[in-house]
Design an enzyme around this catalytic site. Structure first.
Site, PDB file in Angstrom:
ATOM      1  N   ARG A 144       0.831  -1.228   0.000  1.00  0.00           N
ATOM      2  CA  ARG A 144       0.000   0.000   0.000  1.00  0.00           C
ATOM      3  C   ARG A 144       0.857   1.266   0.000  1.00  0.00           C
ATOM      4  NH1 ARG A 144      -1.830  -3.222  -1.543  1.00  0.00           N
ATOM      5  NH2 ARG A 144      -3.368  -4.661  -0.755  1.00  0.00           N
ATOM      6  N   SER A 199     -10.090   0.684   4.150  1.00  0.00           N
ATOM      7  CA  SER A 199      -9.377   0.398   5.411  1.00  0.00           C
ATOM      8  C   SER A 199      -8.696   1.677   5.879  1.00  0.00           C
ATOM      9  CB  SER A 199      -8.309  -0.667   5.190  1.00  0.00           C
ATOM     10  OG  SER A 199      -8.930  -1.835   4.727  1.00  0.00           O
ATOM     11  N   GLU A 219      -3.909   4.470   6.453  1.00  0.00           N
ATOM     12  CA  GLU A 219      -3.657   4.140   5.046  1.00  0.00           C
ATOM     13  C   GLU A 219      -3.990   5.304   4.103  1.00  0.00           C
ATOM     14  OE1 GLU A 219      -4.604   0.110   3.612  1.00  0.00           O
ATOM     15  OE2 GLU A 219      -5.666   1.098   1.978  1.00  0.00           O
TER      16      GLU A 219
HETATM   17  C1  LIG Z   1     -15.132   1.573   0.179  1.00  0.00           C
HETATM   18  C2  LIG Z   1     -13.658   1.594  -0.166  1.00  0.00           C
HETATM   19  C3  LIG Z   1     -12.971   0.407  -0.381  1.00  0.00           C
HETATM   20  C4  LIG Z   1     -11.606   0.420  -0.713  1.00  0.00           C
HETATM   21  N1  LIG Z   1     -10.969  -0.768  -0.923  1.00  0.00           N
HETATM   22  C5  LIG Z   1      -9.662  -0.778  -1.265  1.00  0.00           C
HETATM   23  C6  LIG Z   1      -8.984  -2.023  -1.508  1.00  0.00           C
HETATM   24  O1  LIG Z   1      -9.573  -3.098  -1.457  1.00  0.00           O
HETATM   25  N2  LIG Z   1      -7.659  -1.968  -1.824  1.00  0.00           N
HETATM   26  C7  LIG Z   1      -6.984  -0.793  -1.935  1.00  0.00           C
HETATM   27  O2  LIG Z   1      -5.790  -0.825  -2.234  1.00  0.00           O
HETATM   28  N3  LIG Z   1      -7.591   0.390  -1.714  1.00  0.00           N
HETATM   29  C8  LIG Z   1      -8.911   0.430  -1.387  1.00  0.00           C
HETATM   30  N4  LIG Z   1      -9.542   1.621  -1.133  1.00  0.00           N
HETATM   31  C9  LIG Z   1      -8.775   2.868  -1.233  1.00  0.00           C
HETATM   32  C10 LIG Z   1      -8.898   3.595  -2.604  1.00  0.00           C
HETATM   33  O3  LIG Z   1     -10.011   3.174  -3.293  1.00  0.00           O
HETATM   34  C11 LIG Z   1      -7.664   3.378  -3.469  1.00  0.00           C
HETATM   35  O4  LIG Z   1      -6.510   3.803  -2.818  1.00  0.00           O
HETATM   36  C12 LIG Z   1      -7.783   4.112  -4.826  1.00  0.00           C
HETATM   37  O5  LIG Z   1      -6.700   3.776  -5.665  1.00  0.00           O
HETATM   38  C13 LIG Z   1      -7.801   5.644  -4.664  1.00  0.00           C
HETATM   39  O6  LIG Z   1      -8.101   6.212  -5.923  1.00  0.00           O
HETATM   40  P1  LIG Z   1      -8.692   7.673  -6.050  1.00  0.00           P
HETATM   41  O7  LIG Z   1      -8.746   8.008  -7.487  1.00  0.00           O
HETATM   42  O8  LIG Z   1      -9.968   7.762  -5.300  1.00  0.00           O
HETATM   43  O9  LIG Z   1      -7.557   8.503  -5.322  1.00  0.00           O
HETATM   44  P2  LIG Z   1      -7.716   9.875  -4.535  1.00  0.00           P
HETATM   45  O10 LIG Z   1      -8.337   9.590  -3.204  1.00  0.00           O
HETATM   46  O11 LIG Z   1      -8.355  10.905  -5.366  1.00  0.00           O
HETATM   47  O12 LIG Z   1      -6.184  10.249  -4.302  1.00  0.00           O
HETATM   48  C14 LIG Z   1      -5.369   9.474  -3.436  1.00  0.00           C
HETATM   49  C15 LIG Z   1      -3.924  10.018  -3.520  1.00  0.00           C
HETATM   50  O13 LIG Z   1      -3.392   9.765  -4.812  1.00  0.00           O
HETATM   51  C16 LIG Z   1      -3.026  11.014  -5.436  1.00  0.00           C
HETATM   52  N5  LIG Z   1      -3.350  10.858  -6.855  1.00  0.00           N
HETATM   53  C17 LIG Z   1      -4.566  10.655  -7.416  1.00  0.00           C
HETATM   54  N6  LIG Z   1      -4.441  10.537  -8.745  1.00  0.00           N
HETATM   55  C18 LIG Z   1      -3.117  10.669  -9.028  1.00  0.00           C
HETATM   56  C19 LIG Z   1      -2.348  10.679 -10.228  1.00  0.00           C
HETATM   57  N7  LIG Z   1      -2.921  10.481 -11.418  1.00  0.00           N
HETATM   58  N8  LIG Z   1      -1.014  10.868 -10.135  1.00  0.00           N
HETATM   59  C20 LIG Z   1      -0.407  11.059  -8.940  1.00  0.00           C
HETATM   60  N9  LIG Z   1      -1.078  11.082  -7.778  1.00  0.00           N
HETATM   61  C21 LIG Z   1      -2.421  10.887  -7.822  1.00  0.00           C
HETATM   62  C22 LIG Z   1      -3.866  12.080  -4.741  1.00  0.00           C
HETATM   63  O14 LIG Z   1      -3.245  13.351  -4.827  1.00  0.00           O
HETATM   64  C23 LIG Z   1      -3.854  11.539  -3.327  1.00  0.00           C
HETATM   65  O15 LIG Z   1      -2.624  11.819  -2.701  1.00  0.00           O
HETATM   66  C24 LIG Z   1     -10.905   1.635  -0.811  1.00  0.00           C
HETATM   67  C25 LIG Z   1     -11.608   2.856  -0.581  1.00  0.00           C
HETATM   68  C26 LIG Z   1     -12.960   2.830  -0.261  1.00  0.00           C
HETATM   69  C27 LIG Z   1     -13.694   4.118  -0.030  1.00  0.00           C
END
Ligand SMILES: Cc1cc2nc3c(=O)[nH]c(=O)nc-3n(C[C@H](O)[C@H](O)[C@H](O)COP(=O)(O)OP(=O)(O)OC[C@H]3O[C@@H](n4cnc5c(N)ncnc54)[C@H](O)[C@@H]3O)c2cc1C
Length: 383
Positions: free
Chosen positions: A171, A255, A375
């Site tokens: 992660r 998480s 996380e």
């Molecule tokens: C209900 C739920 C279940 C989840 N289950 C999992 C799981 O099973 N496994 C898991 O690993 N995660 C899980 N997550 C966490 C999350 O979904 C992941 O980490 C996902 O990849 C985040 O994507 P996002 O586009 O929403 O990122 P954001 O929340 O928009 O951004 C997260 C971070 O990444 C940066 N970022 C975003 N896009 C880019 C880019 N293109 N380049 C550089 N930096 C960037 C942002 O600035 C920020 O720092 C879960 C979340 C929720 C709400």
């Protein structure tokens, strides 16, 4: 009007754009729907010298109550391009950063491309997936990630960076950082290239224990990817890990705490009932001996202590914090389905969620001596 002025929008409160539902409207917001708009927006914000961050699906962010005084760039790009893989029986997908992750998984599964199906239902965008090396049920993006195209802060042009240079770990990656805190590579991913196995309708044989358990598989026959996807989606929904507007257990960042990774001797001191999994040792055992200290003898390779991943959900529940727990008068609680997820039950502030997070950390620390690490990426919040 300049090209960038067209990308400026009235800032939307971050509580409407993040799944934990906290945070005010930032000082400035830009929306980029194409790769070139994204580059233009970044260059403009970097020139201004203001603080900034990019926003994908907002599902891995914990934003503080104070206004973020800089610029937030929303990545709304999309598109999947199929390119040949140099390996037989495989295909490459180059995907724009703002593409919805689960739509990509659905696309791959529908075409019989294997390698990401166990990560069905993870919210968010494709570009954010390498940032924390997303994973579920024993499958991680690093197993199929070939390279990303990214642009470093202040750089003129994007570069292609192989997955091996991204510091991908459990992660984490060199791109994950809590704003205003730890140093990290300040760069934005524009597109991601994955290499997937073409299995067709036959599906694939599942070997990994975690996935076999989740799918309740008994034999080693190949199983169709569509079947894996639907079972995973159902399992995630039952745990509140599939976004659902009407289910407050999913108003979370997934998480909230990472499973703790500790040296074996620490894990041995924990109660035997606490679930644990061995962590694959780092295979990079190369040692460089400076010539001036080389006397003809190669020192014995040091055996680093084995690391063990322990269940933070178990630690939390056994420190007395049950599912659905909330502090008096708080609108934040642990999920009623999963004690690792902190949830917003409606109108909770970041202060309320932070108070609950610190309470859990202190209970687990008092009981087991381990400090759980959050996380999600923290913006304007200290834990
Ligand atoms: C209900 C739920 C279940 C989840 N289950 C999992 C799981 O099973 N496994 C898991 O690993 N995660 C899980 N997550 C966490 C999350 O979904 C992941 O980490 C996902 O990849 C985040 O994507 P996002 O586009 O929403 O990122 P954001 O929340 O928009 O951004 C997260 C971070 O990444 C940066 N970022 C975003 N896009 C880019 C880019 N293109 N380049 C550089 N930096 C960037 C942002 O600035 C920020 O720092 C879960 C979340 C929720 C709400």
């Amino acid at each position: 009007m300049t090209a960038v002025e067209n990308l400026e929008v009235a800032p939307i409160p971050l509580r409407e754009l993040t799944t934990l539902r906290t945070g005010a409207a930032p000082a400035r917001m830009l929306e980029a729907t194409t790769r070139s708009e994204l580059i233009d927006a970044l260059r403009d914000v970097w020139r201004s010298g203001d603080d900034w961050f990019v926003l994908g699906g907002g599902s891995n962010l914990f934003v503080g109550d104070e206004q973020f005084a800089g610029a937030v760039i929303r990545i709304l790009t999309s598109g999947i391009e199929e390119i040949p893989s140099p390996h037989e029986g495989r295909v490459r997908l180059r995907v724009q950063a703002g593409h919805n992750w689960d739509e990509l998984v659905a696309y791959a599964v529908a075409r019989g491309y294997a390698g990401i199906e166990a990560m069905s239902g993870i919210p968010g965008t494709v570009g954010a997936a390498p940032v924390q090396n997303v994973g579920a049920y024993g499958q991680e993006i690093q197993e199929t990630l070939v390279e990303v195209e990214l642009i470093d802060e202040g750089a003129d042009e994007p570069v292609v960076v192989p997955a091996a240079d991204l510091g991908l770990g459990f992660r984490t990656s060199v791109l994950k950082h809590h704003y205003g805190e730890a140093e990290a590579r300040r760069a934005v991913i524009l597109s991601v290239t994955l290499d997937l196995a073409v299995t067709g309708e036959a599906g694939r044989v599942i070997r990994g224990d975690q996935l076999r358990r989740a799918l309740t598989l008994e034999d080693f026959d190949p199983v169709p990817l569509e079947w894996i996807r639907s079972r995973i989606l159902a399992t995630r929904a039952a745990k509140g890990m599939l976004l659902d507007e009407h289910d407050p257990d999913t108003h979370s960042a997934g998480s909230f705490f990472q499973n703790a990774i500790v040296p074996e001797h620490i894990a041995r001191a924990l109660p035997p009932e606490c679930p644990r999994w061995p962590v694959e040792p780092d295979l990079d055992t190369m040692t460089v001996i400076p010539l001036d200290s080389y006397h003809g003898l190669t020192p014995r390779a040091e055996q680093p202590e084995a690391m063990v991943k322990v269940s933070s959900a178990w630690l939390i529940e056994n420190a007395g914090v049950r599912k659905g727990f909330k502090l008096p008068r708080s609108r934040a609680s642990t999920s009623t389905k999963h004690s690792l997820a902190l949830t917003n039950r409606g109108g909770a502030t970041a202060a309320e969620l932070g108070e609950l997070a610190r309470f859990i950390q202190s209970r687990v620390h008092a009981e087991f001596g381990l400090l759980l690490q959050p996380e999600p990426v923290l913006v304007g919040v200290d834990l």
